[in-house]
Design an enzyme around this catalytic site. Structure first.
Site, PDB file in Angstrom:
ATOM      1  N   HIS A  89     127.012   3.908   8.639  1.00 12.37           N
ATOM      2  CA  HIS A  89     128.073   3.194   7.948  1.00 12.37           C
ATOM      3  C   HIS A  89     128.553   2.033   8.810  1.00 12.37           C
ATOM      4  CE1 HIS A  89     128.599   6.279   4.896  1.00 12.37           C
ATOM      5  NE2 HIS A  89     128.947   7.200   5.760  1.00 12.37           N
ATOM      6  N   HIS A 141     136.253  15.395   6.669  1.00 11.55           N
ATOM      7  CA  HIS A 141     137.069  14.507   5.840  1.00 11.55           C
ATOM      8  C   HIS A 141     136.571  14.556   4.402  1.00 11.55           C
ATOM      9  CE1 HIS A 141     133.607  11.844   6.864  1.00 11.55           C
ATOM     10  NE2 HIS A 141     133.775  11.410   5.628  1.00 11.55           N
ATOM     11  N   GLU A 169     128.315  15.250   2.665  1.00 10.77           N
ATOM     12  CA  GLU A 169     127.849  14.315   3.690  1.00 10.77           C
ATOM     13  C   GLU A 169     127.707  15.060   5.016  1.00 10.77           C
ATOM     14  OE1 GLU A 169     130.664  11.267   4.932  1.00 10.77           O
ATOM     15  OE2 GLU A 169     129.070   9.956   5.665  1.00 10.77           O
ATOM     16  N   TYR A 188     124.163  11.254   2.737  1.00 14.57           N
ATOM     17  CA  TYR A 188     124.812  11.798   1.547  1.00 14.57           C
ATOM     18  C   TYR A 188     123.798  12.641   0.797  1.00 14.57           C
ATOM     19  CZ  TYR A 188     128.769   8.453   1.766  1.00 14.57           C
ATOM     20  OH  TYR A 188     129.877   7.724   2.111  1.00 14.57           O
ATOM     21  N   HIS A 192     132.872  12.632  -2.126  1.00 16.95           N
ATOM     22  CA  HIS A 192     132.158  13.582  -1.257  1.00 16.95           C
ATOM     23  C   HIS A 192     133.128  14.176  -0.252  1.00 16.95           C
ATOM     24  CE1 HIS A 192     132.105  10.043   1.519  1.00 16.95           C
ATOM     25  NE2 HIS A 192     132.186  10.972   2.455  1.00 16.95           N
ATOM     26  N   HIS A 246     138.834   8.718   9.789  1.00 12.54           N
ATOM     27  CA  HIS A 246     139.347   9.051   8.464  1.00 12.54           C
ATOM     28  C   HIS A 246     139.443  10.559   8.280  1.00 12.54           C
ATOM     29  CE1 HIS A 246     135.116   9.265   8.236  1.00 12.54           C
ATOM     30  NE2 HIS A 246     134.877   8.758   7.061  1.00 12.54           N
TER      31      HIS A 246
END
Lengths: 305, 305, 305, 305
Positions: free
Chosen positions: A243, A149, A262, A252, A211, A197
């Protein structure tokens, strides 16, 4: 679900091609599948299309994102709907992008270039499709599985969310707003399938990348990645951590040009059509982003490329 | 993708309701959300619909599987296509299944009962949809996240695969055949979304269940589950180990009545529409099923309920 | 090896006893085994002696550390050698410390109080010594296994290292120096057995605690701990991450009074008598301490209690 | 603790030297540090002595075990005590074992040959002793850290336990007996330091090896090892699973000649001098050995080499 299947490719600028080759190939474990002067094409071991990353020398930052669509009919429909929305939309031809067929180029309301396409030359995964091993015996470096993503910055999150929803059938799995009383949108994590996502965005300067992310197997793979980043002198922005948003585990870090990458693991949930969208309020947003630290490091909201 | 979203519920028979309650609630961590004499309804902490498991006292084995569909139009279309295929198809009404709306009941070519529905009362996940924690602070036992898939046995795998594909838009992520020369189908792992399998089947007696599976976070959660199974005297069939098929990590175990359960972790891949279907040949199939042992234990092909 | 077996107890001051009870018992999972007005005694589930932590209300910071010795002869020998070294040494009697026998109280050259003792009332681990389970079925919160080591700050590291070595038979597993040319000692990680460190110290104010640490099973337990810290509003100082020194994985965090704790996992190596002592130079020391970030956060060298 | 520091080397017979080289070097990741016709010497990356494994072509099975002692005085003391016990004891000279100094050769009451020595040429670990990385960047295959312990079979466990305790200062961390009423010893897991076991034995034929074990970092490393065993066609005996005894996680597998190896992870506890010895009774012993399966596979008690 959307007829968009996934983030198929990321095209980036880097300041030094050889440094980038070393980073993406030796450290992250991608394979260079094609190269031309000033330009590299790479894929991860578990991706079956020809490439997922295009790197061109000269500067830093995002050139464009490519999303693969499952049929020409859906592509035409997305084109039509994007035009009706008022976006700048054009066609590109087979060959304009190496090994990629005809497609539609959309300028998002945030000025990012999004390319939709239905065909890329098939390469096959490194483990193959007949009695495959669980992973390649001679995996290199971090051994990233696939590009998963991207998170971009946009000036008007609500507008981009509406575009992605109305024109491309993306749905918001998670949303950040000012408060339960003030629904101003600060960010949205949108899916075209079941993943939490496929494209996310937060408020920030238009046409910038925060990112893009690689999928890893689990929290232990994240540790191994962090160790390798230390051995290979890769600057870590934050992590390892979890997260709150997506529940994924993460590091990251930066490529040598300064583009943020990431590594991401974890199937937090399957974001099916009836998934109850999660809302984060700004007072809890730092916890949503970095679940352990519960505060944003300075870079998070200032470094975009 | 299919308009079928997921395996929404499993309905099982057990010999002793209190033993089953203890197993599914205390050991696995599901919550009993409703009960009536001789019957329990349960859900996992990360499921948002009212329940995902219905247990009725009396005997052992599968009663039926419920799959949730994303719209009434799709439901009607699946009904029509199933009838055209020649399957026995009927309608059921709201209330026939507790908290479930109207739906379509299909008898698969393998005599399994499949119920399709679009509505179940919304309950919400235990962590909620506003600034949620990553998991419930007071998780119980194994803490299963959600019911993920089922594996059933069918006399004619090729026929069931054709039905699931033609009538319900499932796709085969992985297939087991006799050999590359002899394409007789021995099993198929079919998806309606991006997961490697939402319904799988292997050759065996009709109308029987091999197992249904719970999603866990990762390999470490699998170890914790195995430890708890030992503490709680839950018989383990096999594992912890990895599957070659789906690359997931796993333990098979039995409920007190003898129904096989699985805890399963791992996002091996995202089975998008262009995913290159994986083929396993019978000489490598044991490795596909139990990647480490590379041989099937006796129970695998003989114990169905 | 040394006749000192381990860090047997830590005695701390806290500003609020009930907040401390909640932190050490509900969040970390220790058991309160005894209490008196203004004072709590606690143990971890896998410790077999009566307690390992004594908390007294009033202020913040370290009161003293107790190390358990394997025989009265060794105790007397340590006493004699400490006196010869010039340290302030005294005896304490059974009952001065609850459930602890006679012992020797040493004031380290850094003004820290170290108590050596041979007897504490036996309590047994929570899993017992006959056919034990792998861990307690009803573990609470983080479920810390045992108190493992302490890191203190001392004005003259070389002097303290010499004392611990000459008087108590500790050995340095790892040492931090200015450079290969300038051997000034900045810190030392000393073991009395096979663990990488039972007492460590870095240059800083005398008679202060940097942190004391709990053993956890592995990197996955570290993640679970971090998640619980977030749920329970425990401030995290740094982590999850890996140390270069000891190779252990870690989170530093604070109790409600501000005393720094650590959860620590990993058997990096067995520090046997012929273990080749590892040297860190100041230019690489930040990497030694936080292997991923490779820089010290401000708190690391400024917050002592 | 004992002046014996660790299992320093294992000397084995194998049927085919090249197959063994491939297994121990490519699959397990040891380095061949010396070779002569028909013989290989190998070490793991985290071992600092010259070698830890000697392989000689011809047959299968254990030749001898070498344990490293921390001083010549202790060596002489062990020699004297072993003679007094009535064991067959002799001296061997520097050079008899490549890179190993003078030593004492003991025939255990179980006919196993145990060599005690104080000196082996120092080689250093692969990461070195100055600002070391956490692990070698180019680790090979499973990447075993060090040889950790051995389990042998003995006809009279109680006699061997008494010998190891009285002559070599080993202590039993865990013991298997017939029942709490019938204290006949079935096996003992003995430590010379803090590890749960440096030498273990179970009842069985004299002078045979059950397995020797390599340390790995954690449960995730065990999974990776199992995956590689599958890729490299290494026969797995059992696992991945957890032991009740020691709480370690494990895979048993075989080298190409049929010698059983183990990969083992987990610092279950620190077996200090006051560690309360754990007792397993025969009715729970299968759970003690394989904590998840809770039954012994046939091979466990029949395959020795």
């Amino acid at each position: 679900m959307s007829a968009v299947m996934r983030l198929g490719y990321v095209q980036l600028r880097v300041t030094d091609l050889e440094e980038a080759r070393n980073h993406y190939s030796n450290t992250l474990g991608m394979e260079v599948v094609h190269e031309e002067p000033g330009k590299l094409w790479l894929k991860c071991w578990d991706e079956w299309d020809h490439h997922s990353l295009v790197i061109e020398e000269g500067g830093v930052g995002l050139v464009k994102l490519g999303y693969k669509v499952d049929s020409p009919e859906a592509l035409a429909d997305f084109e039509r709907r994007s035009q009706q929305f008022g976006a700048t939309v054009g066609r590109f031809s087979e060959g304009e992008n190496l090994k990629v067929g005809d497609g539609v180029r959309i300028t998002l309301p945030s000025d990012h270039t999004l390319e939709l396409y239905t065909d890329m030359e098939f390469a096959g995964t490194e483990t193959g499709a007949i009695n495959p091993e669980a992973w390649p015996r001679n995996i290199r470096g971090v051994g990233t599985h696939w590009i998963d993503h991207a998170l971009i910055s946009v000036d008007e999150p609500a507008l981009v969310e509406r575009f992605m929803s109305e024109c491309l059938d993306f749905r918001s799995a998670e949303r950040a707003v000012v408060s339960m009383e003030d629904p101003e949108l600060l960010g949205s994590w949108m899916t075209c399938g079941e993943s939490p996502h496929d494209l996310a965005f937060i408020k920030g300067p238009n046409n910038k990348l925060h990112h893009f992310a690689y999928h890893l197997e689990d929290w232990s793979s994240i540790l191994k990645a962090g160790d390798i980043f230390s051995m290979d002198d890769v600057p870590i922005d934050i992590g390892p951590t979890r997260h709150g948003i997506t529940r994924g585990t993460t590091i990251y870090f930066f490529d040598p040009a300064g583009n943020r990458n990431e590594v991401f693991a974890g199937l937090g949930y399957r974001a099916q059509k009836d998934f109850p969208t999660i809302t984060w309020t700004s007072d809890q947003l730092a916890k949503g982003i970095f679940y352990h630290a519960r505060e944003l490091n300075e870079g998070f909201t200032t470094v975009f490329t």
